[in-house]
Motif scaffolding. Structure first.
Motif, PDB file in Angstrom:
ATOM      1  N   SER A 319       0.851  -1.180   0.000  1.00  0.00           N
ATOM      2  CA  SER A 319       0.000   0.000   0.000  1.00  0.00           C
ATOM      3  C   SER A 319       0.889   1.233   0.000  1.00  0.00           C
ATOM      4  N   SER A 339      -2.703   7.517  -0.043  1.00  0.00           N
ATOM      5  CA  SER A 339      -3.863   7.306   0.819  1.00  0.00           C
ATOM      6  C   SER A 339      -4.162   8.534   1.667  1.00  0.00           C
ATOM      7  N   GLU A 344      -5.212   6.312  -3.578  1.00  0.00           N
ATOM      8  CA  GLU A 344      -4.344   5.171  -3.360  1.00  0.00           C
ATOM      9  C   GLU A 344      -3.683   4.745  -4.675  1.00  0.00           C
TER      10      GLU A 344
END
Length: 372
Positions: A319, A339, A344
C-alpha cells in the motif's frame, strides 16, 4: 460540527521531523530572512523600518501597501478586491464559512487539498467529487463536470496548478469551466497557491479571479514565494464577497501580524528576484526528477507542468502508506502516501527543495526499490 481528520497534515505532523531526506515538502526551498533582505537591498536598513513600528493590530484587512502588491499579481484587480488571511488555508476556510450552508451543493476536484471537500461537507453541504485521472493527465473532464452541476450548486472548487499532481489548466480550459459555473450561477473557487511557478514563461497562468465575475482566487506567500513562515495568504474576489468574508473574518482573525504584513510587502515588491530564483529551482529539479523517473523501471508518472509536486506510481504490492513507512524507516526518505490524499496507488513527491537533498534522496529511493 464534525469533520474528517486532515490526512496529509496528520502524515506530515507525524513524520516530517523524523526524516533525513524530506521529499514530501511542498514549498519551493524556503528563504531565510537574510536572503530576502539581500534581494531587497534592505539588509542594513531593515531595523530603521521595524523599530518605529508600534505593535498594534495594524490594518485590519491588511495594509494598503500589501493589498496593492497582491492586486498587482492579477490583471483586473484592485486592493478593494483583496483581503489578507492567515495563509491560504485560512483563505479557503473563510470562503467556505462565508458561502456554504446546509443543503447546498459543492463540486470539488480530487485529488486536491482536502479542505475543498471536507470543509463544505462538515457544513452540511452535499459534495460531488470530480475525479482527476491519470489517463486525462489529471485534468478535469468537462463533460463530467457539466453533468455534476445542479440548480443548487453553490461552489465549484478547483486547484490550479494542482496539488498533488502538478497538472495545469490553461486559459482555454479555465474559460470553459467558467462557462459551466456561470450557467449555474455558482462561485468558482480556484486555489492558486502554486501560481507563479509554471515550468514555462513567466510562471503565471491566468487567474480565475480575472476571468469570471464570481471567480475567487486564494493564494499565499508559502509555496511559490518560499515564505511559509509568514503564515500569510489572501482572498481575491468580487468586492461584495470580500465584504461578506470580512464579517466572518472579524470573528476568527481580526488582523494578521504587522511584521508578517511588512515582510510580505517587501517580498512582493521584489517578486521578480524571488520568482527568478524559484523558477531556476523548480525547473532544474523537475528536469532531474524526470531523468530519474525515466531510468527507474518501477516508477512512472505524468510529468508536472507547474507547482512543486508530482504523483509517482510505483510498481509494488505494498500500500502507499506501507511503502512510505518502509522507505522512511530504511532510508530516511519521506514521501507522502497517496492514501493521505485520497488517491491510493501513488505517492506524492515534493521536488522543489535543495537539489542536493533531491539527488541524495532519490538515490536512496533507487536503492530501496532495487530490493522490493
Amino acid at each position: 460540527m464534525k469533520i474528517r481528520e486532515f490526512g496529509v497534515e496528520i502524515w506530515m505532523n507525524a513524520y516530517e521531523n523524523e526524516c533525513k531526506y524530506n521529499l514530501a515538502e511542498t514549498c519551493v526551498e524556503s528563504l531565510t530572512i537574510e536572503q530576502l533582505l539581500e534581494m531587497a537591498g534592505k539588509k542594513d536598513s531593515i531595523l530603521a523600518e521595524l523599530l518605529p513600528l508600534k505593535m498594534t493590530y495594524g490594518a485590519i484587512e491588511g495594509s494598503d501597501r500589501l493589498r496593492n502588491n497582491v492586486a498587482a499579481l492579477y490583471s483586473r484587480q484592485n486592493k478593494e478586491n483583496v483581503v489578507i488571511t492567515h495563509g491560504a488555508i485560512g483563505a479557503n476556510a473563510l470562503v467556505y464559512e462565508t458561502l456554504v450552508e446546509p443543503g447546498d451543493h459543492v463540486i470539488s476536484v480530487a485529488p486536491t487539498y482536502q479542505q475543498h471537500y471536507s470543509i463544505p461537507e462538515s457544513y452540511g453541504a452535499e459534495v460531488s467529487i470530480l475525479r482527476l485521472r491519470e489517463e486525462n493527465a489529471f485534468l478535469p473532464d468537462l463533460e463530467e463536470l457539466q453533468a455534476l452541476v445542479r440548480s443548487n450548486t453553490k461552489v465549484i472548487a478547483i486547484n490550479n496548478p494542482n496539488n498533488p499532481t502538478g497538472a495545469l489548466m490553461d486559459q482555454v480550459r479555465l474559460e470553459k469551466i467558467v462557462a459551466i459555473a456561470r450557467s449555474a450561477g455558482a462561485y468558482l473557487l480556484s486555489d492558486e497557491v502554486y501560481r507563479g511557478v509554471d515550468q514555462h514563461g513567466d510562471g503565471f497562468t491566468v487567474s480565475v479571479a480575472d476571468l469570471y465575475e464570481k471567480g475567487i482566487s486564494t493564494a499565499s506567500m508559502s509555496k511559490a514565494f518560499s515564505l511559509a513562515g509568514l503564515r500569510l495568504g489572501w482572498i481575491v474576489a468580487p468586492t461584495e464577497l470580500i465584504h461578506r468574508v470580512s464579517i466572518h473574518r472579524d470573528y476568527n482573525t481580526i488582523s494578521v501580524g504587522m511584521l508578517d504584513d511588512h515582510f510580505a510587502s517587501i517580498a512582493l515588491e521584489n517578486k521578480d528576484k524571488i520568482l527568478s530564483r524559484n523558477h531556476s529551482i523548480t525547473r532544474t529539479n523537475l528536469a532531474y526528477l524526470d531523468q530519474w523517473v525515466a531510468k527507474e523501471p518501477k516508477v512512472s508518472y505524468v510529468k508536472p507542468k507547474s507547482g512543486t509536486t508530482a504523483l509517482l506510481k510505483i510498481d509494488t504490492d505494498l500500500s502507499s502508506r506501507d511503502l512510505c513507512i518502509k522507505l522512511l524507516e530504511s532510508k530516511g526518505v519521506m514521501f507522502t502516501p497517496g492514501s493521505a490524499l485520497d488517491i491510493e496507488g501513488y505517492v506524492r513527491i515534493g521536488y522543489a527543495n535543495d537539489l542536493s537533498v533531491l539527488k541524495e534522496g532519490l538515490d536512496k529511493v533507487s536503492q530501496f526499490l532495487a530490493n522490493i
